[in-house]
Design a protein around this motif. Structure first.
Motif, PDB file in Angstrom:
ATOM      1  N   VAL A  33      25.334 -49.480 -39.869  1.00  0.00           N
ATOM      2  CA  VAL A  33      26.123 -48.391 -39.904  1.00  0.00           C
ATOM      3  C   VAL A  33      26.238 -48.196 -41.316  1.00  0.00           C
ATOM      4  N   VAL A  34      26.383 -47.172 -41.874  1.00  0.00           N
ATOM      5  CA  VAL A  34      26.520 -46.658 -43.324  1.00  0.00           C
ATOM      6  C   VAL A  34      27.663 -45.772 -43.526  1.00  0.00           C
ATOM      7  N   LEU A  35      28.800 -46.430 -43.938  1.00  0.00           N
ATOM      8  CA  LEU A  35      29.958 -45.607 -44.452  1.00  0.00           C
ATOM      9  C   LEU A  35      30.103 -44.797 -45.917  1.00  0.00           C
ATOM     10  N   ILE A  36      30.458 -43.635 -46.068  1.00  0.00           N
ATOM     11  CA  ILE A  36      30.177 -43.164 -47.374  1.00  0.00           C
ATOM     12  C   ILE A  36      31.549 -42.518 -47.852  1.00  0.00           C
ATOM     13  N   PRO A  66      19.367 -48.333 -40.882  1.00  0.00           N
ATOM     14  CA  PRO A  66      20.479 -47.652 -40.671  1.00  0.00           C
ATOM     15  C   PRO A  66      20.515 -46.636 -39.464  1.00  0.00           C
ATOM     16  N   VAL A  67      21.399 -46.808 -38.402  1.00  0.00           N
ATOM     17  CA  VAL A  67      21.381 -46.248 -37.163  1.00  0.00           C
ATOM     18  C   VAL A  67      22.366 -45.005 -37.003  1.00  0.00           C
ATOM     19  N   ALA A  68      23.526 -44.948 -38.089  1.00  0.00           N
ATOM     20  CA  ALA A  68      24.479 -43.934 -37.925  1.00  0.00           C
ATOM     21  C   ALA A  68      25.373 -43.950 -39.298  1.00  0.00           C
ATOM     22  N   TYR A  69      25.724 -42.703 -39.636  1.00  0.00           N
ATOM     23  CA  TYR A  69      26.390 -42.482 -40.901  1.00  0.00           C
ATOM     24  C   TYR A  69      27.847 -41.975 -40.629  1.00  0.00           C
ATOM     25  N   GLU A  71      31.684 -40.742 -42.582  1.00  0.00           N
ATOM     26  CA  GLU A  71      32.550 -40.779 -43.958  1.00  0.00           C
ATOM     27  C   GLU A  71      33.620 -41.807 -43.714  1.00  0.00           C
ATOM     28  N   LEU A  72      33.775 -42.647 -44.875  1.00  0.00           N
ATOM     29  CA  LEU A  72      34.459 -43.842 -44.863  1.00  0.00           C
ATOM     30  C   LEU A  72      35.910 -43.506 -44.498  1.00  0.00           C
ATOM     31  N   GLU A  73      36.373 -42.371 -44.939  1.00  0.00           N
ATOM     32  CA  GLU A  73      37.867 -42.048 -45.016  1.00  0.00           C
ATOM     33  C   GLU A  73      37.983 -41.557 -43.473  1.00  0.00           C
ATOM     34  N   ASN A  74      37.024 -41.214 -42.851  1.00  0.00           N
ATOM     35  CA  ASN A  74      37.445 -40.783 -41.275  1.00  0.00           C
ATOM     36  C   ASN A  74      37.546 -42.085 -40.481  1.00  0.00           C
ATOM     37  N   VAL A  75      36.702 -43.162 -40.966  1.00  0.00           N
ATOM     38  CA  VAL A  75      36.808 -44.603 -40.184  1.00  0.00           C
ATOM     39  C   VAL A  75      38.007 -45.261 -40.493  1.00  0.00           C
ATOM     40  N   ALA A  76      38.390 -45.424 -41.607  1.00  0.00           N
ATOM     41  CA  ALA A  76      39.660 -46.028 -42.223  1.00  0.00           C
ATOM     42  C   ALA A  76      40.808 -45.148 -42.171  1.00  0.00           C
ATOM     43  N   ILE A  77      40.881 -44.175 -41.543  1.00  0.00           N
ATOM     44  CA  ILE A  77      42.269 -43.355 -41.644  1.00  0.00           C
ATOM     45  C   ILE A  77      43.277 -44.236 -40.945  1.00  0.00           C
ATOM     46  N   SER A  78      43.219 -45.190 -40.269  1.00  0.00           N
ATOM     47  CA  SER A  78      44.319 -45.773 -39.610  1.00  0.00           C
ATOM     48  C   SER A  78      43.622 -47.129 -38.900  1.00  0.00           C
ATOM     49  N   GLU A  79      44.337 -48.097 -38.681  1.00  0.00           N
ATOM     50  CA  GLU A  79      44.168 -49.218 -38.149  1.00  0.00           C
ATOM     51  C   GLU A  79      43.519 -49.252 -36.680  1.00  0.00           C
ATOM     52  N   GLU A  80      44.490 -48.164 -36.093  1.00  0.00           N
ATOM     53  CA  GLU A  80      44.002 -47.670 -34.636  1.00  0.00           C
ATOM     54  C   GLU A  80      42.649 -47.168 -34.531  1.00  0.00           C
ATOM     55  N   VAL A  81      42.356 -46.170 -35.544  1.00  0.00           N
ATOM     56  CA  VAL A  81      41.046 -45.612 -35.425  1.00  0.00           C
ATOM     57  C   VAL A  81      39.821 -46.619 -35.840  1.00  0.00           C
ATOM     58  N   GLN A  82      40.008 -47.400 -36.727  1.00  0.00           N
ATOM     59  CA  GLN A  82      39.292 -48.342 -37.157  1.00  0.00           C
ATOM     60  C   GLN A  82      38.740 -49.459 -36.273  1.00  0.00           C
ATOM     61  N   ALA A  83      39.666 -49.621 -35.373  1.00  0.00           N
ATOM     62  CA  ALA A  83      39.521 -50.399 -34.062  1.00  0.00           C
ATOM     63  C   ALA A  83      38.758 -49.835 -33.201  1.00  0.00           C
ATOM     64  N   GLY A  84      39.161 -48.603 -32.932  1.00  0.00           N
ATOM     65  CA  GLY A  84      38.073 -47.694 -31.974  1.00  0.00           C
ATOM     66  C   GLY A  84      36.478 -47.753 -32.419  1.00  0.00           C
ATOM     67  N   PHE A  85      36.265 -47.515 -33.750  1.00  0.00           N
ATOM     68  CA  PHE A  85      34.883 -47.571 -34.336  1.00  0.00           C
ATOM     69  C   PHE A  85      34.334 -48.908 -34.035  1.00  0.00           C
ATOM     70  N   ILE A  94      25.880 -53.719 -33.672  1.00  0.00           N
ATOM     71  CA  ILE A  94      25.567 -53.469 -35.142  1.00  0.00           C
ATOM     72  C   ILE A  94      25.658 -54.781 -35.747  1.00  0.00           C
ATOM     73  N   SER A  95      24.720 -54.977 -36.825  1.00  0.00           N
ATOM     74  CA  SER A  95      24.679 -56.339 -37.596  1.00  0.00           C
ATOM     75  C   SER A  95      25.345 -56.172 -39.003  1.00  0.00           C
ATOM     76  N   SER A  96      25.410 -55.426 -39.456  1.00  0.00           N
ATOM     77  CA  SER A  96      25.857 -55.055 -40.962  1.00  0.00           C
ATOM     78  C   SER A  96      26.558 -53.694 -40.961  1.00  0.00           C
ATOM     79  N   VAL A  97      27.321 -53.729 -42.006  1.00  0.00           N
ATOM     80  CA  VAL A  97      27.825 -52.334 -42.582  1.00  0.00           C
ATOM     81  C   VAL A  97      27.682 -52.282 -44.081  1.00  0.00           C
ATOM     82  N   VAL A  98      27.132 -50.998 -44.067  1.00  0.00           N
ATOM     83  CA  VAL A  98      26.814 -50.544 -45.517  1.00  0.00           C
ATOM     84  C   VAL A  98      27.742 -49.544 -46.156  1.00  0.00           C
TER      85      VAL A  98
END
Length: 329
Positions: A33-36, A66-69, A71-85, A94-98
């Motif tokens: 997955v790619v976080l931008i 890379p199978v999914a892109y 926005e980093l800020e949307n993924v890391a918006i909170s611990e709870e959302v990050q856990a959901g992702f 997924i094996s790696s995070v870009v």
């Protein structure tokens, strides 16, 4: 502090135009997955989706899948959302995070790490890293690496995909309560300072506005933050507090009679409200960046955002609003 030293290790590899030699095996043999994180000040102006379109072919040429892109800020918006992702990524094997960070000066930093299969997302050391002056340089570098790399990724996407993160945010929203917690007068409220979020907060250090800060600068900002927080809490909060300067587990905090922790998130207002299960109908500008405070009750992992929406672009105003609203019965 653990995450500060880990951040410095990342920075140690960020010499413009250079990279570590060997791409990670998890990148060459598995889905990524790619976080931008894209600075709005960078020129030429470009959206994060536009960046994804520019780098996808180069990442594939380098041997990735890379199978999914996102926005980093949307993924890391909170611990709870990050856990959901993280749960979503684990299901997709997924094996790696870009992570691609585009700074205000237009330079690009590419980091690749193995997916941890938990909310931390990435390890705090051992990340592969490269920094270049612009998009074209990144494309050329990645394509050149692919010519000397054996990849096991064969069936790859020709164009980038942008899957919805609705499931991740929906699961987090169920844990927010639009009211105040009880027993704040019985147990201490922990107040994390910048840099004490622990491994789950490490992902945020790759944001365009944070990447590259020195340990000295982070510590100086932490001291200034503590002074400002102490002044506000002395005035508006009558109960016990404890400032947290280093990562601690929930179990350790509870042993020290810290059962509540003050949490802070900063993001687009509409995104925050949706993630917390609130309607956005009355917003004048949902795109403005605001700071929102809430309290996490450690024993039951419940999240209390208060009875009144009190976010504000200025963190001091937001905190003053939140502490004032804690008095509402």
């Amino acid at each position: 502090m653990k995450y500060l030293f880990a951040l410095l290790m990342v920075l140690a590899f960020q010499i413009p135009g250079t990279a570590q030699n060997a791409l990670p095996e998890t990148f060459l043999d598995g889905k990524s997955v790619v976080l931008i994180s894209n600075s709005p000040q960078s020129r030429p102006s470009m959206t994060w989706e536009g960046l994804a379109l520019e780098i996808h072919t180069a990442l594939v040429s380098a041997g990735g899948d890379p199978v999914a892109y996102y926005e980093l800020e949307n993924v890391a918006i909170s611990e709870e959302v990050q856990a959901g992702f993280a749960t979503m990524f684990a299901k997709r094997m997924i094996s790696s995070v870009v992570i691609l960070t585009r700074k205000a000066n237009g330079s690009l930093v590419l980091n690749i790490g193995s997916f941890t299969n938990n909310k931390n997302m990435i390890p705090t050391n051992g990340m592969w890293s490269m920094e270049v002056n612009g998009i074209e340089s990144l494309q050329v570098s990645l394509i050149a690496m692919g010519q000397n790399t054996k990849s096991k990724n064969l069936m790859v996407l020709e164009v980038p995909e942008f899957p919805s993160g609705a499931n991740a945010t929906a699961s987090a929203a169920q844990r927010y309560f639009n009211r105040n917690p009880l027993n704040l007068d019985v147990f201490k409220l922990g107040i994390p300072l910048s840099g004490s979020a622990g491994e789950s907060g490490y992902l945020n250090t790759f944001r365009y506005d944070l990447l590259g800060k020195s340990e000295e600068r982070i510590l100086a900002e932490q001291n200034a933050e503590k002074n400002g927080l102490e002044a506000i809490f002395t005035q508006l909060y009558p109960h016990q507090v404890e400032f947290l300067t280093s990562p601690k587990s929930d179990a350790d905090l509870i042993k020290e009679r810290v059962q509540f922790v003050l949490m802070r998130v900063e993001a687009r207002e509409a995104d925050l409200m949706k993630n917390m299960g609130l309607a956005t109908d009355g917003l004048n500008d949902g795109d403005r960046i605001v700071v929102k405070y809430y309290i996490r009750f450690l024993v039951r992992n419940e999240l209390y955002i208060g009875p009144v929406w009190d976010a504000d672009p200025d963190w001091k105003t937001s905190l003053e609003n939140f502490l004032t609203n804690l008095k509402i019965k």
